[in-house]
Motif scaffolding. Structure first.
Motif, PDB file in Angstrom:
ATOM      1  N   GLU A  94      42.082  56.332  39.918  1.00  0.00           N
ATOM      2  CA  GLU A  94      40.883  57.133  39.643  1.00  0.00           C
ATOM      3  C   GLU A  94      40.459  57.019  38.196  1.00  0.00           C
ATOM      4  O   GLU A  94      39.288  56.801  37.873  1.00  0.00           O
ATOM      5  N   SER A  95      41.451  57.137  37.320  1.00  0.00           N
ATOM      6  CA  SER A  95      41.057  57.142  35.912  1.00  0.00           C
ATOM      7  C   SER A  95      40.496  55.796  35.492  1.00  0.00           C
ATOM      8  O   SER A  95      39.492  55.709  34.800  1.00  0.00           O
ATOM      9  N   ILE A  96      41.146  54.745  35.962  1.00  0.00           N
ATOM     10  CA  ILE A  96      40.640  53.421  35.576  1.00  0.00           C
ATOM     11  C   ILE A  96      39.267  53.163  36.177  1.00  0.00           C
ATOM     12  O   ILE A  96      38.377  52.612  35.526  1.00  0.00           O
ATOM     13  N   ALA A  97      39.126  53.594  37.406  1.00  0.00           N
ATOM     14  CA  ALA A  97      37.826  53.379  38.060  1.00  0.00           C
ATOM     15  C   ALA A  97      36.717  54.074  37.304  1.00  0.00           C
ATOM     16  O   ALA A  97      35.629  53.527  37.103  1.00  0.00           O
ATOM     17  N   LEU A  98      36.987  55.286  36.880  1.00  0.00           N
ATOM     18  CA  LEU A  98      35.931  56.002  36.183  1.00  0.00           C
ATOM     19  C   LEU A  98      35.649  55.403  34.821  1.00  0.00           C
ATOM     20  O   LEU A  98      34.542  55.455  34.310  1.00  0.00           O
ATOM     21  N   GLN A  99      36.698  54.840  34.236  1.00  0.00           N
ATOM     22  CA  GLN A  99      36.449  54.272  32.914  1.00  0.00           C
ATOM     23  C   GLN A  99      35.744  52.931  32.996  1.00  0.00           C
ATOM     24  O   GLN A  99      34.739  52.698  32.356  1.00  0.00           O
ATOM     25  N   ARG A 100      36.342  52.061  33.780  1.00  0.00           N
ATOM     26  CA  ARG A 100      35.854  50.693  33.717  1.00  0.00           C
ATOM     27  C   ARG A 100      35.306  50.185  35.034  1.00  0.00           C
ATOM     28  O   ARG A 100      34.659  49.178  35.077  1.00  0.00           O
ATOM     29  N   GLY A 101      35.641  50.821  36.091  1.00  0.00           N
ATOM     30  CA  GLY A 101      35.273  50.262  37.379  1.00  0.00           C
ATOM     31  C   GLY A 101      36.364  49.328  37.868  1.00  0.00           C
ATOM     32  O   GLY A 101      37.221  48.864  37.119  1.00  0.00           O
ATOM     33  N   LEU A 102      36.324  49.067  39.144  1.00  0.00           N
ATOM     34  CA  LEU A 102      37.387  48.273  39.753  1.00  0.00           C
ATOM     35  C   LEU A 102      36.891  46.874  40.065  1.00  0.00           C
ATOM     36  O   LEU A 102      35.719  46.667  40.351  1.00  0.00           O
ATOM     37  N   SER A 103      37.815  45.974  40.067  1.00  0.00           N
ATOM     38  CA  SER A 103      37.454  44.598  40.377  1.00  0.00           C
ATOM     39  C   SER A 103      37.192  44.464  41.864  1.00  0.00           C
ATOM     40  O   SER A 103      37.592  45.322  42.657  1.00  0.00           O
ATOM     41  N   PRO A 104      36.576  43.383  42.277  1.00  0.00           N
ATOM     42  CA  PRO A 104      36.315  43.220  43.713  1.00  0.00           C
ATOM     43  C   PRO A 104      37.581  43.205  44.553  1.00  0.00           C
ATOM     44  O   PRO A 104      37.620  43.746  45.646  1.00  0.00           O
TER      45      PRO A 104
END
Lengths: 744, 265
Positions: A94-104
């Motif tokens: 969650e935290s990474i997604a909110l910061q940077r977004g997730l790779s495909p």
């Protein structure tokens, strides 16, 4: 787990990782049996192992990989509360997604996990909510996610959330062909009442002309009969109607504004961040085609309200209604519906298959279609526009028909739109011209004034004698009997008219190679005549106006403005010399401009003579010479008001001059004594003789005259310099000059 | 009308039916071709022509099927309208290809249907509908011309309605004359049969006005003529026409076409 060679550098964290999942799997195969507990134990171990290497590289990246690996592997149902590992990984993601977004790839993994039904609903919800792409979403992951829906293992609320996510992230999916292929599948999901609004929205985004089939139409109509008038169904049906009006007909109620519930809200902030970050590489959001209809503000009987029709595709196309030509579909030769035209690049791509809307009046609001009109030479377009505009102007004119007086605001807006279109296309409409001719005699000069005057400036060039009774006489009548402000407005619009004619003519010169294109009555001499007569007309009304308004400077400003536009005009300047009388009370600025006008006109005329071959009658040359001589007489030789035989000249009898009781009349206009230039004279004297307190203008002669002249040039009176140098031939340098040969 | 083709009338009927049905129930989609309860037919009226160059007239009819489950429930025509152009060539310049010119539109039935049909035509063929207003001058012409027509059967009274703007409500004056008397008057005024000039019309009206004035001391010439009703036809300045005698149909329509064209130009 294998250390990754790349992607340790935090700078590279934003780049899309193209590594395959197998890289992770290699590491995992060595692990052993795959039960959840063992996994967690392994993860703990790995976590410890990792802690050492964390210091070296990017710890969050590692955590993310760990978390993703975990999620990829998990197969059994794990309740959230009890499993700390799960919680930890979830938090990481969650935290990474909110910061940077997730790779495909990460998205792929997480989507599969969320929709497979292995984990609890709360976990699934949290995962879906944090599925924010860093750049794009792979289509395959979406397809595989959709395939999970068929299995039916995930709960209804998860499905719903997934649909909303899909709608919100629609623009980020890189390719959509497979999604289009899944159209039928989505269509079947319309059954479910809860999902229905979102499925409709998704279908709305996916629909293309090929998707509209009769059985689908029937299905939707039945649904509507069952469910009632749902806005989402209406929206989808309207889109169907747009593509295939021969299959379905629907009229939307006027007041609807929003058709689909907003699915974006959950991810809105994150999406905005991503968009801002990617800044132009991300696709723009697709605008809803169902644009805002023109709001009907008042209840009026049909067809009495001035509505600019909205662009709608021409349903009256014989090729469309009957058997669909399969070859056509394959070769994509169908036409591009006009409602979908939103950007200029779309126009360029589809220009070969664009159809005009069914009501030509709607192009007035659409600048893209106006571009298209400029390119097309089809007569019927102009004819359609001509008929429609002529009728609308006539019917809606507020002083033409007394019923319309209350709708003045709308008429004003309409005239504004017409004017803007004319400016855009840089030519006037003939229907507009006819309307003006018809309505100007009845006009009170007050209603929609600025709009009408602006439209006057776009009257196309034609023989002035034709225009005269229609335009000039009513305009003159209004002109003389109205306020100063109106006079100035009229002068301004006539100036614009002249400008437009000249511009148009310049453009015609380029096109002249093809005689078919140039319309009638545009011979060069025709232009010159019309322009000359217009200038004459303006001169006449200007003079009278000055008398009426007691030489108001505001008016004078506009008059001089008018004459300035003649710089590009190949004909001669017809100066109305009575204006010179007004120069007595001119402030400096005007006088200066006046001279500049004169000088620049002369200069231009010399240039133009070499370019164009005009037949100037010798009479005009004589007039011009006389004007010049009069001017020179005033300025230079201190012989104002003398021997000027021109009927419009400024010769005044000595008796009249005596009455004015101005001393030294002859001197009073030269460059020293002229009221406008007197300020400079004073400054000059002060500089030259600083001790001398009295200002004796007569000192300025002989040598000092030349100095004074230099002084004036230095002060920036270039116009004066040009005039004097071109018009006056100084016999000797030292002695006082005579106004000699006036060079032409 | 742009790109109107007489061959596609059936198609237009289907589309228009769907459109009318959709408009009647706003928001509800209607499948084209379905049994909708409302059926619109477009057909041509071959006889309605002045000269050979006139375009063929088009008849639009809206029929609603009754909802009752009777077997031979016939369609009841609830609205009809037709486009025509009678002897319009000498007045109109040559109309280019792709364009069909039918300058007169007559409608009979509910206003809402007129609105729907009109807006469909406007959207599909890029045409423009506007109300035909008849000025008092033209009404006077009509009065004169129609009075002069020979009618064999029973003649209704000739009636002229004038409107006087008053506060609070406008006053309407209705002036009825026996048609035989009116015809007799007209026959004395008209010099050449078959030709009507402005002076004759003015004279005719002045006679009527002065007669009225003698009895009632009201100057009708100062009022506004709003309606003329003769045994042939009646016309209101708002454009409401009633044609009473089929023999003179073409004549009346010719006059109306002329008025329509002059209003367009």
């Amino acid at each position: 787990m294998q250390q990754r060679e790349n992607a340790k550098n935090p700078k590279q964290a934003l780049q899309v990782r193209r590594s395959s999942l197998s890289a992770w799997q290699i590491g995992e195969r060595t692990a052993g049996p795959k039960t959840a507990d063992l996994k967690s134990a392994q993860k703990h171990e790995k976590g410890k192992q990792q802690s050492a290497s964390d210091r070296a590289g990017n710890s969050t990246q590692d955590h993310l990989e760990q978390a993703l690996t975990y999620f990829e592997r998990v197969k059994d149902y794990i309740p959230l509360k009890k499993n700390e590992v799960l919680q930890k990984h979830l938090a990481t993601v969650e935290s990474i997604a909110l910061q940077r977004g997730l790779s495909p790839e990460g998205l792929d993994v997480l989507l599969n996990v969320a929709l497979s039904g292995h984990l609890a609903d709360t976990v699934n919800t949290r995962i879906l909510k944090c599925l924010i792409p860093a750049s794009v979403i792979a289509e395959s992951s979406v397809v595989s996610a959709v395939s999970w829906l068929c299995v039916g293992k995930c709960s209804g609320s998860t499905q719903l959330l997934f649909l909303r996510w899909l709608i919100a992230m629609f623009d980020f999916i890189d390719h959509k062909e497979k999604l289009h292929a899944l159209y039928g599948f989505f269509f079947c999901s319309l059954q479910d009442e809860k999902l229905c609004p979102y499925v409709c929205h998704l279908l709305y985004l996916l629909t293309r002309r090929e998707s509209v089939k009769p059985f689908r139409v029937r299905r939707l109509v039945d649904l509507q009969a069952k469910m009632g008038m749902q806005p989402h169904l209406q929206a989808l049906l309207s889109l169907y109607k747009l593509f295939c009006p021969e299959l379905v007909s629907i009229t939307l109620p006027a007041k609807m504004k929003t058709y689909f519930k907003n699915s974006e809200s959950l991810w809105k902030a994150a999406i905005n961040t991503i968009r801002r970050r990617n800044q132009g590489t991300s696709p723009t959001s697709q605008q809803l085609i169902l644009g805002t209809g023109h709001p009907q503000s008042r209840k009026r009987k049909w067809n009495t309200q001035l509505i600019l029709p909205a662009c709608s595709t021409d349903a009256n196309n014989p090729t469309r209604s009957k058997e669909i030509n399969h070859a056509d579909i394959l070769s994509h030769s169908e036409s591009f519906p006009v409602e979908q035209l939103h950007t200029f690049s779309q126009l360029l791509q589809n220009i070969h298959r664009l159809e005009f809307p069914s009501q030509m009046g709607s192009v007035l609001r659409n600048s893209l279609l106006l571009h298209y009109i400029n390119c097309i030479k089809d007569e019927s377009i102009y004819l359609r526009l001509y008929y429609w505009m002529g009728q609308t102007l006539q019917e809606e004119c507020t002083w033409y028909k007394l019923d319309n007086q209350q709708y003045e605001e709308e008429f004003k807006d309409f005239l504004d739109i017409v004017y803007k279109t004319e400016c855009f296309l840089q030519e006037g409409f003939s229907s507009c011209e006819e309307f003006l001719y018809k309505s100007l005699p009845l006009w009170d000069g007050f209603c929609c004034r600025s709009q009408i005057l602006r439209l006057v400036s776009w009257i196309p060039l034609s023989s002035f004698s034709e225009m005269k009774p229609h335009l000039c006489e009513p305009l003159a009548q209004l002109f003389f009997t109205s306020s100063l402000y109106f006079k100035c407005s009229v002068l301004e619009s006539l100036k614009e008219l002249l400008q437009n004619w000249l511009n148009w003519h310049v453009m015609q010169l380029d096109v002249e190679s093809d005689p078919k294109i140039s319309p009638l009555n545009t011979t060069l001499s025709g232009l010159v005549n019309s322009v000359a007569e217009l200038i004459h007309f303006v001169g006449w009304i200007a003079t009278v106006a000055l008398h009426l308004e007691n030489n108001a400077t505001f008016l004078l400003y506009f008059i001089l403005d008018f004459y300035e536009t003649q710089h590009s005009c190949p004909s001669l300047v017809f100066i109305c010399v009575r204006i010179q009388r007004a120069l007595k009370s001119l402030p400096f600025v005007h006088s200066f401009r006046y001279r500049t006008n004169l000088v620049a006109a002369k200069e231009n005329e010399l240039i133009k003579k070499t370019i164009l071959q005009f037949k100037f009658s010798s009479q005009t040359y004589q007039e011009y010479n006389q004007y010049i001589m009069a001017m020179v007489g005033c300025l230079w030789t201190s012989s104002a008001f003398q021997k000027d035989i021109h009927p419009q000249g400024i010769r005044l009898d000595p008796e009249v001059l005596k009455k004015t009781r101005v001393q030294e009349v002859r001197n009073s206009f030269n460059i020293v004594h002229h009221p406008a230039l007197m300020g400079y004279a004073i400054l000059f004297l002060q500089q030259a003789w600083p001790e001398d307190k009295t200002l004796n203008f007569n000192l300025i002669k002989g040598r000092r005259w030349n100095w004074y002249l230099e002084y004036l040039y230095v002060q920036g009176l270039q116009g004066l310099k040009l005039f004097i140098e071109s018009s006056i031939n100084r016999v000797s340098q030292v002695s006082q000059t005579k106004s000699g040969n006036v060079q032409v | 009308m742009y790109k109107f083709s007489y061959g596609n009338l059936k198609e237009y009927s289907r589309l228009l039916s769907a459109f009318v049905a959709a408009e009647k129930q706003k928001g509800l989609a209607v499948e084209v071709g379905n049994d909708l309860g409302i059926k619109v037919t477009l057909s041509t009226l071959l006889g309605l022509k002045g000269t050979d160059q006139d375009q063929v007239a088009v008849l639009v009819q809206i029929a609603s099927r009754s909802q009752l489950p009777f077997e031979n429930a016939e369609n009841k025509v609830v609205w009809s309208g037709w486009f025509c152009c009678i002897s319009g060539d000498d007045l109109l310049e040559s109309v280019p290809e792709d364009f069909t010119c039918l300058s007169l539109f007559l409608a009979n039935g509910a206003e809402s249907y007129t609105a729907i049909v009109g807006s469909w035509f406007q959207k599909t063929f890029d045409c423009y509908f506007s109300r035909l207003t008849i000025s008092p001058l033209n009404l006077a012409w009509m009065a004169a011309m129609w009075t002069g027509c020979k009618v064999d059967s029973h003649m209704a009274a000739t009636e002229l309605v004038f409107s006087v703007p008053c506060i609070p409500q406008s006053l309407d004056i209705s002036y009825a004359i026996h048609s035989e008397d009116a015809k007799a008057l007209w026959d004395t005024v008209q010099k050449t049969p078959g030709e009507v000039t402005q002076e004759e019309v003015n004279l005719f009206m002045d006679c009527l006005y002065s007669h009225f004035h003698r009895h009632f001391k009201i100057h009708l010439s100062a009022t506004r003529l709003v309606k003329v009703s003769t045994s042939i036809a009646s016309a209101h300045c708002d454009g409401n026409i009633k044609i009473l005698h089929s023999k003179h149909l073409i004549g009346v329509l010719t006059l109306l076409t002329e008025l329509a064209i002059s209003q367009i130009q």
